[in-house]
Design a protein around this motif. Sequence first.
Motif, PDB file in Angstrom:
ATOM      1  N   PRO A  96      69.929  83.645  45.097  1.00 14.26           N
ATOM      2  CA  PRO A  96      68.784  84.313  44.457  1.00 14.26           C
ATOM      3  C   PRO A  96      68.999  84.733  43.013  1.00 14.26           C
ATOM      4  O   PRO A  96      68.033  84.920  42.289  1.00 14.26           O
ATOM      5  CB  PRO A  96      68.549  85.541  45.348  1.00 14.26           C
ATOM      6  N   GLN A  97      70.254  84.887  42.581  1.00 12.90           N
ATOM      7  CA  GLN A  97      70.537  85.315  41.216  1.00 12.90           C
ATOM      8  C   GLN A  97      70.965  84.101  40.386  1.00 12.90           C
ATOM      9  O   GLN A  97      72.039  83.537  40.603  1.00 12.90           O
ATOM     10  CB  GLN A  97      71.629  86.381  41.211  1.00 12.90           C
TER      11      GLN A  97
ATOM     12  N   ASP B  73      67.299  78.896  44.863  1.00 13.09           N
ATOM     13  CA  ASP B  73      66.099  79.609  45.286  1.00 13.09           C
ATOM     14  C   ASP B  73      66.544  80.879  46.004  1.00 13.09           C
ATOM     15  O   ASP B  73      67.724  81.042  46.326  1.00 13.09           O
ATOM     16  CB  ASP B  73      65.187  78.732  46.154  1.00 13.09           C
ATOM     17  N   PRO B  74      65.605  81.805  46.262  1.00 14.63           N
ATOM     18  CA  PRO B  74      65.989  83.096  46.828  1.00 14.63           C
ATOM     19  C   PRO B  74      66.684  83.008  48.177  1.00 14.63           C
ATOM     20  O   PRO B  74      67.433  83.915  48.546  1.00 14.63           O
ATOM     21  CB  PRO B  74      64.645  83.827  46.949  1.00 14.63           C
TER      22      PRO B  74
ATOM     23  N   MET C  39      62.701  84.415  42.211  1.00 16.62           N
ATOM     24  CA  MET C  39      64.128  84.567  41.947  1.00 16.62           C
ATOM     25  C   MET C  39      64.369  85.872  41.192  1.00 16.62           C
ATOM     26  O   MET C  39      63.482  86.380  40.489  1.00 16.62           O
ATOM     27  CB  MET C  39      64.619  83.399  41.091  1.00 16.62           C
ATOM     28  N   GLU C  40      65.567  86.400  41.311  1.00 17.50           N
ATOM     29  CA  GLU C  40      65.926  87.595  40.554  1.00 17.50           C
ATOM     30  C   GLU C  40      65.977  87.278  39.061  1.00 17.50           C
ATOM     31  O   GLU C  40      66.236  86.145  38.667  1.00 17.50           O
ATOM     32  CB  GLU C  40      67.293  88.105  41.015  1.00 17.50           C
TER      33      GLU C  40
END
Length: 518
Positions: free
Chosen positions: A111-112, A106-107, A23-24
């Motif tokens: 993702p953020q 999740d990505p 993840m970011e």
Amino acid sequence: MLRRLFAAAAIALATPSLAQPVMERVPQRPVGEGEGPFPTLLIRGATMIDGTGAPPEGPVDIVVEDNRIAQIVRGGGSDVTADRVIEADGMYILPGFIDTHGHNGDPAKAPQPSYGFKLWLAHGVTSVRGVGFGFGPNDRSIDQKNRSADNTITAPRLFAYTVPGAVGPLGAIDTPEKGREWVRWIKSAGYDGIKFFNNEPPHILGAILEEAEEQNLGTVAHLGQRGVAEVNAQTAVELGLDGVTHFYGHFESLIDDSRLPDYPPDYNYLDEQSRFAWVARLADQVGEPGSEKWNEYIELLIENGVTLSPTFNIYSAGRDVMRARNLEWHDKYTLPTLMQFYAPSLTNHGSYYHDWTSEDETAWRGFYRKWFDLTREFKDRGGRVTAGSDPGYIYQTWGFAYIAELEMLREAGLTPLEVIQAATINGARELYDAKGDEPPMGSIKVGKLADLVIVPENPLANLKVLYGTGHTRLNRETNELETVGGVRWTIKDGIVFDAPALLEDVAAMVEAQKAAQP
């Protein structure tokens, strides 16, 4: 091909994020996003709903010094000189809400993490229990928990739970001794508790639960169907489990004339349409509320101090998938990648409505009736119910899903004050009972942390006013539609967040992703 897809889904269910990309990282909280904490903050003129179940009272002035409630002035008229004043005349102030069942995404879909964090804060959620926020080597739960505690990111207060063996140096937990060692490791690493998916045999589960109690760690379980033959909710509670989330394990403890569910011949757990369509039919194998078996089971839960976090909302698409797909906030606030994840799929967990029929929806409505009855009777006898949303699945988007859960707790038979109690002090006590501490938040009391929600409309009259999209009604004097409500300010640790501004940030994330799509 179908077999491979089902196998992939099974792996995702067993360990939700182990094979996923990273993840970011959550960005630092920018200057101006949240104000404070102030040496002195004055909130003036609100009607207070304090979270304990006490009736509303107002006007009150609330004085916050740094991140603690210093004074509650009933009747208003405080003469305190403050560094910041919030004029809340005609508004309602509540303790910050607590989501006892959270994930980061999740990505592939969100993702953020700040996407979900901001949606939670924008809906008044100031504390979240992650069950978990991540797994395996890519787990950033402790980093995010610490950065939130330092208020260097825009996020609720985070409580990190993890799954046996998903983090740490020990690998698979295949002996009681290794289970105890793993519990001690996660305690030293800063985790707050353990989430079980019912993958452990009873002798290992019992050892982990026993050690968790020794280490003052909380425990909660999603008692998945693959494990209920050995460990249903009754067994798990007898072994020392603190909390049950979702519906899993309850009805398997209440089946009439059998120890095991009677699965149809063509049942396939790895086919999620089969799995979730059949779940609703399990209610037909269970006796009616008020029976001797029901009474004994509820009494067992209460005698053992179990907490129920039902997460009603996360399965609500089962009783009306068309409504869930077209919820009014999706267009502006649900990421396109998240909408793609929600769509019927053989691989995405929870996207099970491949050929969902009116028969399936009717069965789920019947299932909810018994699930509501169980939860209400448990509550009426003194059991503790909390509010958890499990967002990021089945058309349930962060923040909005939490308010939907409050509405469904009301539908289950909790009174409006009991719903707020479930969302505040009950959630706080579930988080802190295992620690052996009185919770520092969850109610509006002098000395408590300044985790607060300020709303222009009365949520006891209409929980819909808590949605970020507000509540649309007809003004009978002008004969025009108007939108009212939505959280105005969320205060976490004495820091004042502008809830509509957080929603605009989320809307910008959604628009940016739409623009980037081919």
